[in-house]
Design a protein around this motif. Structure first.
Motif, short mmCIF file in Angstrom:
data_model
loop_
_atom_site.label_atom_id
_atom_site.label_comp_id
_atom_site.label_asym_id
_atom_site.label_seq_id
_atom_site.Cartn_x
_atom_site.Cartn_y
_atom_site.Cartn_z
N PHE A 66 -7.97 -0.51 -5.94
CA PHE A 66 -9.02 -0.06 -6.84
C PHE A 66 -9.32 1.43 -6.69
O PHE A 66 -10.29 1.94 -7.23
CB PHE A 66 -10.28 -0.89 -6.65
CG PHE A 66 -10.17 -2.29 -7.19
CD1 PHE A 66 -10.08 -2.50 -8.56
CD2 PHE A 66 -10.11 -3.38 -6.35
CE1 PHE A 66 -9.96 -3.78 -9.06
CE2 PHE A 66 -9.99 -4.67 -6.84
CZ PHE A 66 -9.90 -4.87 -8.21
N GLN A 67 -8.47 2.10 -5.91
CA GLN A 67 -8.54 3.55 -5.72
C GLN A 67 -9.88 4.00 -5.14
O GLN A 67 -10.37 5.10 -5.41
CB GLN A 67 -8.25 4.27 -7.04
CG GLN A 67 -6.83 4.00 -7.54
CD GLN A 67 -6.48 4.75 -8.80
OE1 GLN A 67 -7.20 4.69 -9.79
NE2 GLN A 67 -5.36 5.46 -8.77
N ALA A 68 -10.47 3.13 -4.32
CA ALA A 68 -11.70 3.49 -3.63
C ALA A 68 -11.39 4.18 -2.30
O ALA A 68 -12.29 4.76 -1.69
CB ALA A 68 -12.54 2.23 -3.36
N ALA A 69 -10.14 4.10 -1.87
CA ALA A 69 -9.73 4.72 -0.61
C ALA A 69 -8.25 5.03 -0.69
O ALA A 69 -7.50 4.39 -1.44
CB ALA A 69 -10.01 3.78 0.56
N PRO A 86 -9.53 -1.81 -1.35
CA PRO A 86 -9.93 -0.40 -1.51
C PRO A 86 -8.79 0.47 -2.04
O PRO A 86 -9.02 1.38 -2.83
CB PRO A 86 -10.33 0.03 -0.09
CG PRO A 86 -10.71 -1.24 0.58
CD PRO A 86 -9.79 -2.29 0.02
N ARG A 101 -2.29 -3.24 -10.71
CA ARG A 101 -3.48 -2.95 -11.52
C ARG A 101 -3.22 -3.23 -12.99
O ARG A 101 -4.07 -3.78 -13.70
CB ARG A 101 -3.92 -1.49 -11.32
CG ARG A 101 -4.65 -1.22 -10.02
CD ARG A 101 -5.27 0.15 -10.01
NE ARG A 101 -4.27 1.20 -9.94
CZ ARG A 101 -3.80 1.72 -8.82
NH1 ARG A 101 -4.23 1.28 -7.65
NH2 ARG A 101 -2.90 2.68 -8.83
N SER A 155 -9.66 -5.50 4.14
CA SER A 155 -10.16 -4.11 4.25
C SER A 155 -9.11 -3.05 3.93
O SER A 155 -9.43 -1.86 3.93
CB SER A 155 -10.74 -3.83 5.65
OG SER A 155 -9.72 -3.55 6.59
N CYS A 211 0.81 -1.22 0.00
CA CYS A 211 0.00 0.00 0.00
C CYS A 211 0.84 1.27 0.00
O CYS A 211 0.35 2.34 0.38
CB CYS A 211 -0.95 -0.01 1.21
SG CYS A 211 -2.16 -1.34 1.16
#
Length: 211
Positions: A182-185, A179, A115, A175, A106
């Protein structure tokens, strides 16, 4: 005369290495922004501030460029020190490994290669396979060997250490990784990472610590 030749070769080698890094940095940005299919050698040359002629001196095509970026990723993984000394207790070792592993996954820009590999693996399975073997499978194997040592000493009771190693790594990602990738967080905080790793370690040892 020989010494002068060697000195000249060293200078050329350093320039070569610097130019290659410059190209790879530009290519990484283009792949991150446009994906593999959207990237072009012209765009990569512009991002790296080199001519297309220079670009082709170092890399035959964008597949070779992407492979080189994945090789860099594998080297970065290899440089991270996971302390799997069998003399260390399982709880401390698992927590330390989990923290280092998630920090690596991360980190800023860390999800871009994954990705892109995921996007092209179906069409270019060799690329996906090599990435998995060079990066992920090596880590699973090292953790598995550590677990086997603690099964032998009687601390842990595990029938399939390869499976258990994969399970622990997935628990650490819960968790946090999806996220992020996928660039959700945004990248998780240190506090959140510590919470997830502590929970993963407790769950793992509850299942596999020798009763």
């Amino acid at each position: 005369m020989v010494a002068a030749d060697r000195e000249h070769l060293n200078v050329v080698s350093e320039e070569d290495s610097s130019k290659r890094r410059q190209i790879l940095d530009g290519a990484r940005k283009v792949f991150m922004d446009f994906g593999f299919d959207g990237a072009s050698m012209g765009e990569i040359a512009r991002a790296a501030t080199v001519s297309k002629g220079t670009l082709y001196v170092y890399f035959a095509d964008k597949c070779a460029l992407f492979e080189a970026i994945l090789e860099q990723e594998a080297l970065q993984y290899g440089q991270v020190v996971f302390n799997f000394d069998p003399a260390r207790d399982a709880e401390t070792t698992l927590k330390d490994f989990g923290q280092a592993y998630i920090h690596l996954l991360c980190r800023p820009g860390g999800g871009s290669a994954i990705r892109t590999v995921m996007a092209i693996a179906e069409r270019m399975p060799d690329v996906g396979r090599r990435y998995y073997l060079r990066v992920l499978d090596k880590t699973i194997n090292r953790l598995s060997e550590y677990l086997k040592a603690h099964v032998a000493s009687g601390d842990l009771k595990i029938d399939d250490c390869d499976l258990a190693a994969s399970q622990f790594m997935e628990l650490c990602k819960a968790s946090l990784f999806l996220p992020f990738v996928f660039q959700a967080a945004p990248a998780p905080s240190e506090e959140r990472k510590a919470e997830v790793i502590d929970s993963a370690t407790r769950m793992f040892l509850a299942a596999y610590r020798a009763k």
